[in-house]
Design a protein around this motif. Structure first.
Motif, PDB file in Angstrom:
ATOM      1  N   ALA A 120       0.798  -1.088   0.155  1.00 53.83           N
ATOM      2  CA  ALA A 120      -0.132  -0.052   0.031  1.00 53.83           C
ATOM      3  C   ALA A 120       0.876   1.293   0.137  1.00 53.83           C
ATOM      4  CB  ALA A 120      -0.992  -0.100   1.236  1.00 53.83           C
ATOM      5  N   LEU A 121       1.882   1.197   0.830  1.00 49.55           N
ATOM      6  CA  LEU A 121       2.771   2.407   0.680  1.00 49.55           C
ATOM      7  C   LEU A 121       3.304   2.720  -0.720  1.00 49.55           C
ATOM      8  CD1 LEU A 121       4.581   4.529   2.093  1.00 49.55           C
ATOM      9  CD2 LEU A 121       6.235   2.882   2.998  1.00 49.55           C
ATOM     10  N   TRP A 122       3.909   1.562  -1.179  1.00 52.52           N
ATOM     11  CA  TRP A 122       4.460   1.531  -2.700  1.00 52.52           C
ATOM     12  C   TRP A 122       3.816   2.245  -3.488  1.00 52.52           C
ATOM     13  CZ3 TRP A 122       3.110  -1.362  -6.969  1.00 52.52           C
ATOM     14  CH2 TRP A 122       3.879  -0.967  -8.037  1.00 52.52           C
ATOM     15  N   THR A 123       2.203   1.888  -3.499  1.00 48.46           N
ATOM     16  CA  THR A 123       1.176   2.554  -4.347  1.00 48.46           C
ATOM     17  C   THR A 123       1.200   3.958  -4.190  1.00 48.46           C
ATOM     18  OG1 THR A 123      -0.205   0.486  -4.244  1.00 48.46           O
ATOM     19  CG2 THR A 123      -1.340   2.282  -4.637  1.00 48.46           C
ATOM     20  N   PHE A 124       1.083   4.538  -2.914  1.00 46.34           N
ATOM     21  CA  PHE A 124       1.055   5.979  -2.644  1.00 46.34           C
ATOM     22  C   PHE A 124       2.144   6.526  -3.291  1.00 46.34           C
ATOM     23  CE2 PHE A 124      -2.458   5.033   0.168  1.00 46.34           C
ATOM     24  CZ  PHE A 124      -3.158   6.561   0.128  1.00 46.34           C
ATOM     25  N   LYS A 125       3.333   6.112  -3.024  1.00 43.57           N
ATOM     26  CA  LYS A 125       4.560   6.677  -3.787  1.00 43.57           C
ATOM     27  C   LYS A 125       4.670   6.559  -5.082  1.00 43.57           C
ATOM     28  CE  LYS A 125       6.764   7.255   0.452  1.00 43.57           C
ATOM     29  NZ  LYS A 125       7.219   8.477   0.806  1.00 43.57           N
ATOM     30  N   CYS A 126       4.067   5.616  -5.535  1.00 43.44           N
ATOM     31  CA  CYS A 126       3.909   5.419  -7.056  1.00 43.44           C
ATOM     32  C   CYS A 126       3.065   6.741  -7.737  1.00 43.44           C
ATOM     33  CB  CYS A 126       3.268   4.143  -7.514  1.00 43.44           C
ATOM     34  SG  CYS A 126       4.546   2.745  -7.679  1.00 43.44           S
ATOM     35  N   PHE A 127       2.329   7.261  -6.947  1.00 40.17           N
ATOM     36  CA  PHE A 127       1.253   8.208  -7.432  1.00 40.17           C
ATOM     37  C   PHE A 127       1.729   9.469  -6.890  1.00 40.17           C
ATOM     38  CE2 PHE A 127      -1.727   4.705  -8.023  1.00 40.17           C
ATOM     39  CZ  PHE A 127      -1.745   4.830  -9.448  1.00 40.17           C
ATOM     40  N   GLY A 128       3.025   9.583  -6.157  1.00 48.11           N
ATOM     41  CA  GLY A 128       3.887  10.877  -5.835  1.00 48.11           C
ATOM     42  C   GLY A 128       3.489  11.162  -4.598  1.00 48.11           C
ATOM     43  N   HIS A 129       2.674  10.411  -3.716  1.00 46.11           N
ATOM     44  CA  HIS A 129       2.371  10.980  -2.225  1.00 46.11           C
ATOM     45  C   HIS A 129       3.280  10.802  -1.274  1.00 46.11           C
ATOM     46  CE1 HIS A 129      -0.952  12.090   0.369  1.00 46.11           C
ATOM     47  NE2 HIS A 129      -0.064  11.602   1.289  1.00 46.11           N
ATOM     48  N   GLN A 130       4.135  11.745  -1.052  1.00 46.47           N
ATOM     49  CA  GLN A 130       5.540  11.520  -0.275  1.00 46.47           C
ATOM     50  C   GLN A 130       5.294  11.430   1.090  1.00 46.47           C
ATOM     51  OE1 GLN A 130       8.435  10.974  -1.826  1.00 46.47           O
ATOM     52  NE2 GLN A 130       7.156  11.096  -3.730  1.00 46.47           N
ATOM     53  N   ASN A 131       4.258  12.051   1.643  1.00 53.99           N
ATOM     54  CA  ASN A 131       4.293  11.819   3.167  1.00 53.99           C
ATOM     55  C   ASN A 131       3.234  10.815   3.744  1.00 53.99           C
ATOM     56  OD1 ASN A 131       4.435  12.557   5.791  1.00 53.99           O
ATOM     57  ND2 ASN A 131       3.093  14.644   5.669  1.00 53.99           N
ATOM     58  N   ALA A 132       3.905   9.606   3.439  1.00 56.04           N
ATOM     59  CA  ALA A 132       3.488   8.409   3.537  1.00 56.04           C
ATOM     60  C   ALA A 132       4.175   7.490   4.360  1.00 56.04           C
ATOM     61  CB  ALA A 132       2.779   7.468   2.494  1.00 56.04           C
ATOM     62  N   ALA A 133       3.761   6.477   5.253  1.00 57.01           N
ATOM     63  CA  ALA A 133       4.470   5.447   5.938  1.00 57.01           C
ATOM     64  C   ALA A 133       3.656   4.289   6.450  1.00 57.01           C
ATOM     65  CB  ALA A 133       5.217   6.219   7.373  1.00 57.01           C
ATOM     66  N   ILE A 134       4.415   3.390   7.081  1.00 56.13           N
ATOM     67  CA  ILE A 134       3.621   2.302   7.525  1.00 56.13           C
ATOM     68  C   ILE A 134       4.024   1.947   9.051  1.00 56.13           C
ATOM     69  CG2 ILE A 134       3.866   0.967   5.284  1.00 56.13           C
ATOM     70  CD1 ILE A 134       5.869  -1.187   6.855  1.00 56.13           C
ATOM     71  N   LEU A 135       3.222   1.476   9.646  1.00 57.05           N
ATOM     72  CA  LEU A 135       3.477   1.189  11.174  1.00 57.05           C
ATOM     73  C   LEU A 135       3.967  -0.256  11.224  1.00 57.05           C
ATOM     74  CD1 LEU A 135       2.702   1.772  14.322  1.00 57.05           C
ATOM     75  CD2 LEU A 135       0.650   0.388  13.957  1.00 57.05           C
ATOM     76  N   ASP A 136       5.352  -0.179  11.696  1.00 57.12           N
ATOM     77  CA  ASP A 136       6.180  -1.172  11.655  1.00 57.12           C
ATOM     78  C   ASP A 136       5.548  -2.187  12.730  1.00 57.12           C
ATOM     79  OD1 ASP A 136       8.249  -2.986  11.090  1.00 57.12           O
ATOM     80  OD2 ASP A 136       9.652  -1.893  12.176  1.00 57.12           O
ATOM     81  N   GLY A 137       5.334  -3.369  12.406  1.00 63.13           N
ATOM     82  CA  GLY A 137       4.403  -4.222  13.426  1.00 63.13           C
ATOM     83  C   GLY A 137       3.323  -4.372  13.380  1.00 63.13           C
ATOM     84  N   GLY A 138       2.466  -3.273  12.681  1.00 62.39           N
ATOM     85  CA  GLY A 138       0.989  -3.450  12.418  1.00 62.39           C
ATOM     86  C   GLY A 138       0.201  -3.193  13.846  1.00 62.39           C
ATOM     87  N   LEU A 139      -0.945  -3.648  13.496  1.00 56.91           N
ATOM     88  CA  LEU A 139      -2.003  -3.858  14.666  1.00 56.91           C
ATOM     89  C   LEU A 139      -1.579  -4.699  15.965  1.00 56.91           C
ATOM     90  CD1 LEU A 139      -4.967  -2.752  15.640  1.00 56.91           C
ATOM     91  CD2 LEU A 139      -5.789  -4.673  14.554  1.00 56.91           C
ATOM     92  N   PRO A 140      -0.937  -5.834  15.662  1.00 57.31           N
ATOM     93  CA  PRO A 140      -0.493  -6.696  16.610  1.00 57.31           C
ATOM     94  C   PRO A 140       0.645  -5.868  17.599  1.00 57.31           C
ATOM     95  CG  PRO A 140      -0.488  -7.971  14.712  1.00 57.31           C
ATOM     96  CD  PRO A 140      -0.788  -6.627  14.324  1.00 57.31           C
ATOM     97  N   ARG A 141       1.447  -5.412  16.809  1.00 57.24           N
ATOM     98  CA  ARG A 141       2.313  -4.676  17.769  1.00 57.24           C
ATOM     99  C   ARG A 141       2.015  -3.397  18.483  1.00 57.24           C
ATOM    100  NH1 ARG A 141       7.889  -1.256  15.798  1.00 57.24           N
ATOM    101  NH2 ARG A 141       8.738  -0.819  17.736  1.00 57.24           N
ATOM    102  N   TRP A 142       0.837  -2.492  17.802  1.00 57.36           N
ATOM    103  CA  TRP A 142       0.387  -1.632  18.564  1.00 57.36           C
ATOM    104  C   TRP A 142      -0.367  -1.892  19.800  1.00 57.36           C
ATOM    105  CZ3 TRP A 142      -0.208   3.739  17.685  1.00 57.36           C
ATOM    106  CH2 TRP A 142      -1.247   4.285  18.425  1.00 57.36           C
TER     107      TRP A 142
END
Length: 284
Positions: free
Chosen positions: A81-103
């Motif tokens: 999903a992050l790569w998709t945003f970057k492909c369309f030029g949306h630079q201010n994007a990130a992922i939560l490392d570890g996702g919902l379980p780590r949260w």
């Protein structure tokens, strides 16, 4: 592009109005779970520019929004999903490392009620596509006749599937699809970029390895001399997998090491192996 739960919590306290969080969980075809919705009509390949812009507006996302994505595995579909945003030029994007379980494992609050539709009246102009981030079937076939690190024009194809699927000794999860690999590609299973974690309640989740560990995984796969050429940007990379999902884990891991010349073969092995004219190898 990788946020810890603590860092995301800080952002929600200081800049909640501009931060949009998306659950981008996806499940393999042999899983009993499925995602509720998707914005791509063809498996999970890139949507059109118009579909992407419309989906962003629906979720209250504008070009200036900070978008943070997570999945329920820890790290699996969120890099895609992050790569998709970057492909369309949306630079201010990130992922939560570890996702919902780590949260949840780190004690941050979760909700179980149904999510509410966004009330933000967002405008997202139709973006341009960063074509250098994507490779087509034709480009991959043309590249497959070149030997990486020998031909100046050859791109290194890294296959993120399991070693058994790469060698053709294990079946693909998609019925009727041959296993094997693209000629002159190299096996680098995506799980070698991830660390397995177990929370106090026994739930398991993955996170990205540290940068030195990621670097070591690339060196193990390629050898020091060839890995250094990749790190130095002298050989560009095409990441591939079963259908373009876990290839993004390699993409994000390499990005975190400073390797910017990384594209994804969007349809990956599914699109390649379905074509009768494709050359399939089953040897190391």
């Amino acid at each position: 592009m990788l946020l810890s739960p603590t860092r995301l919590s800080q952002l929600l306290r200081t800049d909640a109005a501009r931060t949009i969080i998306l659950d981008v969980s996806w499940f393999m075809p042999n899983s009993p779970r499925i995602a509720k919705k998707r914005i791509s009509s063809t498996a999970h390949m890139l949507p059109s520019r118009e579909v992407f812009a419309k989906a962003c507006e629906k979720f209250g996302i504008e070009p200036s929004s900070r978008v943070v994505m997570y999945d329920s595995h820890g790290v699996f579909s969120s890099p895609r999903a992050l790569w998709t945003f970057k492909c369309f030029g949306h630079q201010n994007a990130a992922i939560l490392d570890g996702g919902l379980p780590r949260w949840a494992a780190e004690g941050f609050p979760i909700e179980t009620k149904s999510p509410q539709d966004s009330t933000i009246k967002a405008k997202y102009p139709v973006p341009s596509l960063e074509s250098k981030a994507v490779r087509s079937y034709e480009e991959v076939v043309s590249n497959s006749g070149l030997i990486p690190f020998q031909s100046p024009k050859a791109e290194l194809v890294l296959d993120a599937r399991s070693r058994g699927r790469y060698l053709g000794t294990d079946p693909e999860p998609r019925p009727g699809l041959s296993s094997g690999h693209i000629p002159n590609s190299v096996s680098l299973p995506f799980n070698l970029f991830l660390e397995n974690n177990v929370a106090k309640d026994g739930s398991a989740y993955t996170t990205f390895l540290s940068e030195p560990q990621l670097r070591a995984a690339v060196v193990d796969a390629l050898g020091l001399e060839k890995a250094q050429l990749v790190f130095d940007g002298k050989v560009s990379v095409i990441a591939s997998c079963g259908s373009g999902m876990s290839a993004a884990i390699l993409w994000l891991g390499l990005q975190s090491l400073g390797v910017k010349q990384v594209a994804i073969y969007d349809e990956s092995w599914t699109g390649y192996a379905l074509r009768p004219s494709s050359r399939i190898e089953k040897s190391p």
